[in-house]
Write an enzyme that holds these catalytic residues in place. Structure first.
Site, PDB file in Angstrom:
ATOM      1  N   ASN A  30       0.779  -1.078   0.175  1.00  0.00           N
ATOM      2  CA  ASN A  30      -0.036  -0.030  -0.089  1.00  0.00           C
ATOM      3  C   ASN A  30       0.814   1.395   0.014  1.00  0.00           C
ATOM      4  O   ASN A  30       1.395   1.533   0.886  1.00  0.00           O
ATOM      5  CB  ASN A  30      -1.116  -0.005   1.097  1.00  0.00           C
ATOM      6  CG  ASN A  30      -1.655   1.124   1.409  1.00  0.00           C
ATOM      7  OD1 ASN A  30      -1.509   2.002   0.436  1.00  0.00           O
ATOM      8  ND2 ASN A  30      -2.367   1.408   2.536  1.00  0.00           N
ATOM      9  N   TRP A  31       1.222   1.742  -1.295  1.00  0.00           N
ATOM     10  CA  TRP A  31       2.068   2.889  -1.358  1.00  0.00           C
ATOM     11  C   TRP A  31       1.385   4.300  -1.017  1.00  0.00           C
ATOM     12  O   TRP A  31       2.058   5.023  -0.491  1.00  0.00           O
ATOM     13  CB  TRP A  31       2.321   3.096  -2.819  1.00  0.00           C
ATOM     14  CG  TRP A  31       2.828   1.984  -3.264  1.00  0.00           C
ATOM     15  CD1 TRP A  31       3.483   0.924  -2.702  1.00  0.00           C
ATOM     16  CD2 TRP A  31       3.389   2.053  -4.647  1.00  0.00           C
ATOM     17  NE1 TRP A  31       4.084  -0.140  -3.629  1.00  0.00           N
ATOM     18  CE2 TRP A  31       4.174   0.961  -5.117  1.00  0.00           C
ATOM     19  CE3 TRP A  31       3.559   3.005  -5.796  1.00  0.00           C
ATOM     20  CZ2 TRP A  31       4.852   0.387  -6.256  1.00  0.00           C
ATOM     21  CZ3 TRP A  31       4.105   2.472  -6.931  1.00  0.00           C
ATOM     22  CH2 TRP A  31       4.624   1.251  -7.296  1.00  0.00           C
ATOM     23  N   LYS A  32       0.307   4.160  -0.361  1.00  0.00           N
ATOM     24  CA  LYS A  32      -0.337   5.434   0.093  1.00  0.00           C
ATOM     25  C   LYS A  32      -0.368   6.616  -0.631  1.00  0.00           C
ATOM     26  O   LYS A  32      -0.037   6.448  -1.832  1.00  0.00           O
ATOM     27  CB  LYS A  32       0.026   5.994   1.607  1.00  0.00           C
ATOM     28  CG  LYS A  32      -0.219   4.568   2.366  1.00  0.00           C
ATOM     29  CD  LYS A  32       0.047   4.738   4.062  1.00  0.00           C
ATOM     30  CE  LYS A  32      -0.192   3.556   4.451  1.00  0.00           C
ATOM     31  NZ  LYS A  32      -0.261   3.589   6.049  1.00  0.00           N
ATOM     32  N   HIS A  91      -9.593   1.202   4.533  1.00  0.00           N
ATOM     33  CA  HIS A  91      -8.456   1.356   5.229  1.00  0.00           C
ATOM     34  C   HIS A  91      -8.714   2.246   6.138  1.00  0.00           C
ATOM     35  O   HIS A  91      -9.534   3.241   6.161  1.00  0.00           O
ATOM     36  CB  HIS A  91      -7.294   1.949   4.064  1.00  0.00           C
ATOM     37  CG  HIS A  91      -5.989   2.055   4.839  1.00  0.00           C
ATOM     38  ND1 HIS A  91      -5.596   2.945   5.695  1.00  0.00           N
ATOM     39  CD2 HIS A  91      -4.849   1.104   4.677  1.00  0.00           C
ATOM     40  CE1 HIS A  91      -4.301   2.726   6.019  1.00  0.00           C
ATOM     41  NE2 HIS A  91      -4.066   1.500   5.509  1.00  0.00           N
ATOM     42  N   GLU A 105      -7.097   5.221   7.441  1.00  0.00           N
ATOM     43  CA  GLU A 105      -6.888   6.243   6.943  1.00  0.00           C
ATOM     44  C   GLU A 105      -8.197   7.161   6.225  1.00  0.00           C
ATOM     45  O   GLU A 105      -8.417   8.072   6.355  1.00  0.00           O
ATOM     46  CB  GLU A 105      -5.433   6.329   6.147  1.00  0.00           C
ATOM     47  CG  GLU A 105      -4.406   6.106   7.118  1.00  0.00           C
ATOM     48  CD  GLU A 105      -3.173   5.558   6.465  1.00  0.00           C
ATOM     49  OE1 GLU A 105      -3.092   5.699   5.319  1.00  0.00           O
ATOM     50  OE2 GLU A 105      -2.281   5.407   7.252  1.00  0.00           O
ATOM     51  N   GLU A 160      -5.509  -4.728  10.458  1.00  0.00           N
ATOM     52  CA  GLU A 160      -4.424  -3.728  10.622  1.00  0.00           C
ATOM     53  C   GLU A 160      -5.092  -2.688  11.792  1.00  0.00           C
ATOM     54  O   GLU A 160      -5.600  -1.863  11.760  1.00  0.00           O
ATOM     55  CB  GLU A 160      -4.749  -2.596   9.280  1.00  0.00           C
ATOM     56  CG  GLU A 160      -4.009  -3.376   8.019  1.00  0.00           C
ATOM     57  CD  GLU A 160      -3.466  -2.239   7.085  1.00  0.00           C
ATOM     58  OE1 GLU A 160      -2.353  -2.632   6.617  1.00  0.00           O
ATOM     59  OE2 GLU A 160      -3.861  -1.163   6.937  1.00  0.00           O
ATOM     60  N   GLY A 164       2.308   2.703  10.635  1.00  0.00           N
ATOM     61  CA  GLY A 164       3.054   3.567  10.453  1.00  0.00           C
ATOM     62  C   GLY A 164       3.814   4.045  11.745  1.00  0.00           C
ATOM     63  O   GLY A 164       4.419   5.202  11.642  1.00  0.00           O
ATOM     64  N   SER A 191       3.211  -1.601  10.389  1.00  0.00           N
ATOM     65  CA  SER A 191       4.617  -1.811  10.630  1.00  0.00           C
ATOM     66  C   SER A 191       5.328  -3.256  10.300  1.00  0.00           C
ATOM     67  O   SER A 191       6.240  -3.506  10.858  1.00  0.00           O
ATOM     68  CB  SER A 191       4.929  -1.181  12.052  1.00  0.00           C
ATOM     69  OG  SER A 191       4.482  -0.093  12.308  1.00  0.00           O
ATOM     70  N   GLY A 243       2.972  -0.892   4.324  1.00  0.00           N
ATOM     71  CA  GLY A 243       2.962   0.184   3.924  1.00  0.00           C
ATOM     72  C   GLY A 243       4.161   0.926   3.683  1.00  0.00           C
ATOM     73  O   GLY A 243       4.889   0.545   2.532  1.00  0.00           O
ATOM     74  N   GLY A 244       4.787   1.536   4.639  1.00  0.00           N
ATOM     75  CA  GLY A 244       6.025   2.136   4.574  1.00  0.00           C
ATOM     76  C   GLY A 244       7.263   1.156   3.849  1.00  0.00           C
ATOM     77  O   GLY A 244       7.988   1.742   3.222  1.00  0.00           O
TER      78      GLY A 244
HETATM   79  P1  PGA Z   1       2.597   0.460   7.660  1.00  0.00           P
HETATM   80  O1  PGA Z   1       1.175   0.740   6.953  1.00  0.00           O
HETATM   81  O2  PGA Z   1       3.318  -0.629   7.200  1.00  0.00           O
HETATM   82  O3  PGA Z   1       3.448   1.768   7.080  1.00  0.00           O
HETATM   83  O4  PGA Z   1       2.578   0.423   9.013  1.00  0.00           O
HETATM   84  C1  PGA Z   1       0.355  -0.298   6.599  1.00  0.00           C
HETATM   85  C2  PGA Z   1      -1.032   0.099   6.195  1.00  0.00           C
HETATM   86  O5  PGA Z   1      -1.404   1.144   6.442  1.00  0.00           O
HETATM   87  O6  PGA Z   1      -1.362  -0.436   5.091  1.00  0.00           O
END
Ligand code: PGA
Length: 262
Positions: free
Chosen positions: A12-14, A102, A104, A174, A180, A220, A241-242
């Site tokens: 997930n590149w956001k 998600h 967010e 999640e 994050g 994470s 994500g990251g």
């Molecule tokens: P993260 O994000 O790996 O940076 O914690 C995961 C996500 O939000 O899908």
């Protein structure tokens, strides 16, 4: 009933990377993994909308064994929805997957379970597989209500959707406190929730659907914590994500998930 489930690692590149950086990242990930690894684990990237066309051209043109999709879609089919992107538009770009729910989006765009339910329907209507995210915040976990909370999110998201429409659905647990933050859930935390989600699916949609559904952990995830998480019996991969923005790190995570022991 437990059936063999092919693990998935989804990036997930956001809201990161230009379309040129997107191409470079996909290329590097693809060339860091061999055909056996790419057969054992399904590798998926979820770039921002504006990079989807470039990623599609690369993946289709070079016949890369990598899936791709979007991070959100509109619940509507078309019309006066400025700034939104429909399922048909994503299907037109060959998207196989779309993230739905998600945390967010739930937080910053106030997406309710009903809105998420409508988005799932829109994805399924366009033959795009949703990756449905659920997860609790820290206060809920501190009170010990995390399982009940996520099961309620699951029930709300899947309301009215029959098992025959959900065969391909992917779930992702999640925990918001782990996204994050560098604070990863323990493998036992991930297993507890993924097994509870599977059990609820069994009750609501039957053993065949529950046994075949892939349930990912996200929050994470990095190469250093992947092994313990993907070794859990009810965890079928990760939503990253990251760490998915770094080709070497993401490829390491994919290799660990493709290892025969996972
Ligand atoms: P993260 O994000 O790996 O940076 O914690 C995961 C996500 O939000 O899908």
């Amino acid at each position: 009933m437990i059936t063999a489930r092919r693990p998935m690692i989804a990036g997930n590149w956001k809201m990161n990377l230009s379309h040129l950086e997107a191409i470079a990242l996909v290329q590097k990930v693809a060339f860091s993994l061999d055909a056996t690894q790419l057969q054992r684990v399904e590798v998926v990237v979820l770039p921002p909308f504006v990079s989807l066309r470039s990623v599609q051209a690369l993946i289709v043109g070079d016949q890369l064994l990598i899936g791709y999709g979007a991070q959100d879609l509109s619940p509507h089919t078309d019309g006066a929805y400025t700034g939104d992107i429909s399922g048909a538009m994503l299907a037109g770009l060959g998207c196989q997957y779309v993230l739905v729910g998600h945390s967010e989006r739930r937080e910053h765009h106030h997406e309710s379970d009903a809105a998420i339910n409508a988005k799932l329907g829109a994805a399924l209507d366009n033959a795009i597989t949703p990756i449905l995210c659920v997860g609790e915040g820290l206060p809920v976990r501190s009170e010990g209500r995390h399982v009940e909370y996520c099961l309620t999110q699951l029930d709300g998201a899947l309301a009215g959707l029959a098992a025959d429409r959900l065969a391909e659905l992917v779930l992702a647990y999640e925990p918001v406190w782990a996204i994050g933050t560098g604070e990863v859930a323990t493998p036992e935390d991930a297993q507890e929730m993924c097994s509870a989600l599977r059990e609820r699916l069994r009750e609501t949609h039957g053993a065949a659907l529950a046994g075949g559904m892939r349930i990912l952990y996200g929050g994470s995830v990095k190469a250093s914590n992947t092994e313990g998480i993907v070794a859990q019996p009810d965890v079928d991969g990760a939503l990253v994500g990251g760490a998915s923005l770094d080709a070497d790190e993401f490829a390491r995570i994919c290799r660990l998930a493709a290892a025969p022991s996972s």
